[in-house]
Design a protein around this motif. Structure first.
Motif, PDB file in Angstrom:
ATOM      1  N   GLU A 298      51.087  47.552  70.656  1.00  0.00           N
ATOM      2  CA  GLU A 298      49.786  47.959  71.213  1.00  0.00           C
ATOM      3  C   GLU A 298      49.257  49.139  70.392  1.00  0.00           C
ATOM      4  N   THR A 299      48.092  48.964  69.784  1.00  0.00           N
ATOM      5  CA  THR A 299      47.512  49.990  68.917  1.00  0.00           C
ATOM      6  C   THR A 299      46.141  50.398  69.450  1.00  0.00           C
ATOM      7  N   VAL A 300      45.972  51.695  69.662  1.00  0.00           N
ATOM      8  CA  VAL A 300      44.712  52.243  70.173  1.00  0.00           C
ATOM      9  C   VAL A 300      44.028  52.997  69.039  1.00  0.00           C
ATOM     10  N   ARG A 301      42.799  52.622  68.738  1.00  0.00           N
ATOM     11  CA  ARG A 301      42.054  53.230  67.639  1.00  0.00           C
ATOM     12  C   ARG A 301      40.702  53.743  68.122  1.00  0.00           C
ATOM     13  N   THR A 302      40.246  54.824  67.528  1.00  0.00           N
ATOM     14  CA  THR A 302      38.865  55.257  67.694  1.00  0.00           C
ATOM     15  C   THR A 302      38.110  54.935  66.413  1.00  0.00           C
ATOM     16  N   LEU A 303      36.850  54.534  66.563  1.00  0.00           N
ATOM     17  CA  LEU A 303      35.970  54.224  65.443  1.00  0.00           C
ATOM     18  C   LEU A 303      34.761  55.134  65.526  1.00  0.00           C
ATOM     19  N   ARG A 304      34.290  55.608  64.360  1.00  0.00           N
ATOM     20  CA  ARG A 304      33.224  56.608  64.415  1.00  0.00           C
ATOM     21  C   ARG A 304      32.428  56.652  63.114  1.00  0.00           C
ATOM     22  N   VAL A 305      31.115  56.818  63.250  1.00  0.00           N
ATOM     23  CA  VAL A 305      30.252  57.201  62.135  1.00  0.00           C
ATOM     24  C   VAL A 305      29.337  58.314  62.615  1.00  0.00           C
ATOM     25  N   GLU A 306      28.954  59.179  61.707  1.00  0.00           N
ATOM     26  CA  GLU A 306      28.046  60.263  62.058  1.00  0.00           C
ATOM     27  C   GLU A 306      26.623  59.721  62.154  1.00  0.00           C
ATOM     28  N   ARG A 307      25.853  60.299  63.041  1.00  0.00           N
ATOM     29  CA  ARG A 307      24.500  59.815  63.287  1.00  0.00           C
ATOM     30  C   ARG A 307      23.614  59.886  62.042  1.00  0.00           C
ATOM     31  N   ASP A 308      23.802  60.910  61.228  1.00  0.00           N
ATOM     32  CA  ASP A 308      22.907  61.094  60.080  1.00  0.00           C
ATOM     33  C   ASP A 308      23.332  60.265  58.866  1.00  0.00           C
ATOM     34  N   GLU A 309      24.413  59.511  58.965  1.00  0.00           N
ATOM     35  CA  GLU A 309      24.830  58.640  57.869  1.00  0.00           C
ATOM     36  C   GLU A 309      23.980  57.379  57.860  1.00  0.00           C
ATOM     37  N   LYS A 310      23.548  56.981  56.684  1.00  0.00           N
ATOM     38  CA  LYS A 310      22.776  55.754  56.558  1.00  0.00           C
ATOM     39  C   LYS A 310      23.686  54.567  56.776  1.00  0.00           C
ATOM     40  N   GLU A 311      23.231  53.617  57.576  1.00  0.00           N
ATOM     41  CA  GLU A 311      24.062  52.456  57.858  1.00  0.00           C
ATOM     42  C   GLU A 311      24.194  51.578  56.625  1.00  0.00           C
ATOM     43  N   GLU A 312      25.423  51.227  56.303  1.00  0.00           N
ATOM     44  CA  GLU A 312      25.706  50.348  55.186  1.00  0.00           C
ATOM     45  C   GLU A 312      26.073  48.963  55.702  1.00  0.00           C
ATOM     46  N   LYS A 313      25.793  47.942  54.909  1.00  0.00           N
ATOM     47  CA  LYS A 313      26.146  46.587  55.304  1.00  0.00           C
ATOM     48  C   LYS A 313      27.662  46.486  55.451  1.00  0.00           C
ATOM     49  N   GLY A 314      28.113  45.894  56.553  1.00  0.00           N
ATOM     50  CA  GLY A 314      29.536  45.773  56.790  1.00  0.00           C
ATOM     51  C   GLY A 314      30.197  47.067  57.234  1.00  0.00           C
ATOM     52  N   GLU A 315      29.419  48.029  57.673  1.00  0.00           N
ATOM     53  CA  GLU A 315      29.941  49.337  58.090  1.00  0.00           C
ATOM     54  C   GLU A 315      31.002  49.179  59.172  1.00  0.00           C
ATOM     55  N   ARG A 316      32.132  49.860  58.999  1.00  0.00           N
ATOM     56  CA  ARG A 316      33.190  49.842  60.003  1.00  0.00           C
ATOM     57  C   ARG A 316      33.542  51.235  60.508  1.00  0.00           C
ATOM     58  N   GLY A 317      32.996  52.265  59.897  1.00  0.00           N
ATOM     59  CA  GLY A 317      33.248  53.608  60.386  1.00  0.00           C
ATOM     60  C   GLY A 317      34.641  54.106  60.042  1.00  0.00           C
ATOM     61  N   ARG A 318      34.895  55.340  60.407  1.00  0.00           N
ATOM     62  CA  ARG A 318      36.212  55.931  60.198  1.00  0.00           C
ATOM     63  C   ARG A 318      37.109  55.573  61.374  1.00  0.00           C
ATOM     64  N   GLU A 319      38.295  55.108  61.046  1.00  0.00           N
ATOM     65  CA  GLU A 319      39.235  54.637  62.053  1.00  0.00           C
ATOM     66  C   GLU A 319      40.416  55.593  62.135  1.00  0.00           C
ATOM     67  N   VAL A 320      40.776  55.962  63.347  1.00  0.00           N
ATOM     68  CA  VAL A 320      41.952  56.809  63.569  1.00  0.00           C
ATOM     69  C   VAL A 320      42.792  56.192  64.671  1.00  0.00           C
ATOM     70  N   VAL A 321      44.076  55.995  64.405  1.00  0.00           N
ATOM     71  CA  VAL A 321      45.000  55.515  65.432  1.00  0.00           C
ATOM     72  C   VAL A 321      45.386  56.690  66.317  1.00  0.00           C
TER      73      VAL A 321
END
Length: 411
Positions: free
Chosen positions: A378-401
């Motif tokens: 069982e793996t719990v991850r948070t995903l995040r991008v900053e609001r002022d970052e321009k959205e990129e195609k296929g964006e997945r954000g920063r992942e932290v377990v």
């Protein structure tokens, strides 16, 4: 409040029958993958996998909502359709208020729900305190621009009746809380039907679930209002919602706020109080970590879950984890009304066949050839991008377990 530091999890023998917690995780040591200190091979055959994604308070922004869901791998393609397959999405309420996209959000979610079901997925939509505020006539946080999208106050008020489209949607497809299994029950049933060697008894998975709620389950909640969970709470909340919509109270302001309808029972009224499940903030604000963790253990044991996920109390630094990630607070203020980081929670659970050579000696038994146990990861991850970052195609954000556990089950 600032996010609480997550203590290192200690390997421990779990007292549940035939369930052994083999390895745990300290996020500071290896935050981007399965822990290297796992005693098991990383390439064990996968028997089943299930992914749960949760998103907190949205407050009226369709564009931000879609960006977060794309980042989390829930939607994609030109029409932003469901791409999570047989996975599960949970949205923890407070879709309404503070923004302008109320109509667009609710209608999009109904399309997404149908899309998910057509692919074997699941979409749990929860009600927050702001949905109930609107149902009771409290419009203090409704923007003028939002009212304009309805065509005026009267049209919006008509939609918030049992026969209005939004009131009917809430009554039909939304609930107060959800208990979501970590494993897809359909896949477990298929494995059992195929007579996979040494499939674990159902008791091994009795608490293999997550509780989702907008605000929180107060420790003081009496069992008579809580159990069986989640049906008891959802029945009470449905009745409270129906009576609030039937009352059709004139909007406040300018009219006085009538509060909970007089026809409600005391149990229903207790949902709304400051210590009720629609408003409770103790899991986020109580600074006594030892007390909070003990209360969490008691509550999780009572309702049969391993973790509790909540929104409601925003933290603009990111998702908050407490008590070894058994408490997860996912409201980061992603609405433009707040300007917090764009975030989502992901929980992935896999079952692997476990050859006897990898089973700890204390759990080994003489059996026929083949897998003696299953390994659950069982793996719990948070995903995040900053609001002022321009959205990129296929964006997945920063992942932290932020949480990882392995359990040997079965036998």
């Amino acid at each position: 409040m600032a996010p609480s530091p997550l203590p290192t999890l200690l390997s421990a023998l779990v007292t549940l029958p035939l369930l052994y917690l083999l390895s745990t995780f300290s996020p500071s040591s290896n935050p981007y993958s399965i822990p290297l200190e796992s005693p098991f091979p990383l390439d064990l055959p996968i028997l089943s996998t299930h992914k749960i994604v949760a998103v907190g308070d949205l407050h009226g922004s369709l564009a931000v909502t879609k960006r977060v869901l794309r980042m989390a791998g829930v939607i994609g393609g030109e029409r932003d359709g469901w791409v999570l397959g047989r996975g599960t999405l949970v949205q923890t309420g407070d879709i309404v208020d503070r923004g302008t996209d109320t109509i667009a959000l609710y209608k999009y979610f109904e399309e997404l729900r149908n899309d998910a079901e057509s692919q074997g997925g699941k979409f749990h939509s929860l009600l927050g305190n702001h949905e109930y505020m609107n149902a009771m006539g409290d419009w203090r946080y409704v923007t003028d621009k939002d009212i304009a999208t309805w065509g005026g106050r009267e049209q919006r008020r008509e939609a918030l009746t049992p026969e209005g489209w939004l009131g009917k949607t809430w009554l039909t497809n939304y609930s107060l809380t959800a208990r979501v299994p970590l494993h897809d029950p359909r896949e477990i049933s298929l494995l059992e039907a195929q007579a996979v060697p040494a499939q674990p008894p159902s008791s091994d998975f009795s608490h293999a679930a997550i509780s989702f709620l907008h605000a929180g389950l107060p420790p003081s909640t009496p069992s008579s209002s809580l159990l069986p969970y989640p049906s008891k709470l959802n029945d009470l909340a449905h009745s409270l919602l129906l009576q609030s919509l039937l009352a059709a109270s004139p909007p406040h302001p300018p009219n006085a706020f009538p509060g909970v309808p007089s026809t409600c029972t005391q149990q229903e009224r207790d949902l709304w109080g400051g210590e009720g499940v629609l408003w409770y903030r103790g899991w986020a604000l109580d600074q006594d970590e030892e007390r909070v963790c003990e209360q969490a253990r008691e509550m999780m044991s009572k309702v049969g879950v391993r973790r509790m996920v909540m929104g409601h109390t925003p933290n603009f630094e990111g998702i908050v984890t407490r008590c070894n990630a058994t408490i997860l607070l996912i409201d980061t203020g992603i609405s433009p009304a707040y300007g917090g980081p764009l975030s989502a929670l992901s929980i992935t659970t896999t079952l692997h066949s476990l050859p006897a050579v990898h089973v700890p000696h204390e759990l080994r038994r003489k059996r026929r050839d083949g897998p003696e146990r299953w390994l659950e990861r069982e793996t719990v991850r948070t995903l995040r991008v900053e609001r002022d970052e321009k959205e990129e195609k296929g964006e997945r954000g920063r992942e932290v377990v932020v949480g990882f556990e392995e359990r040997v089950v079965g036998g």
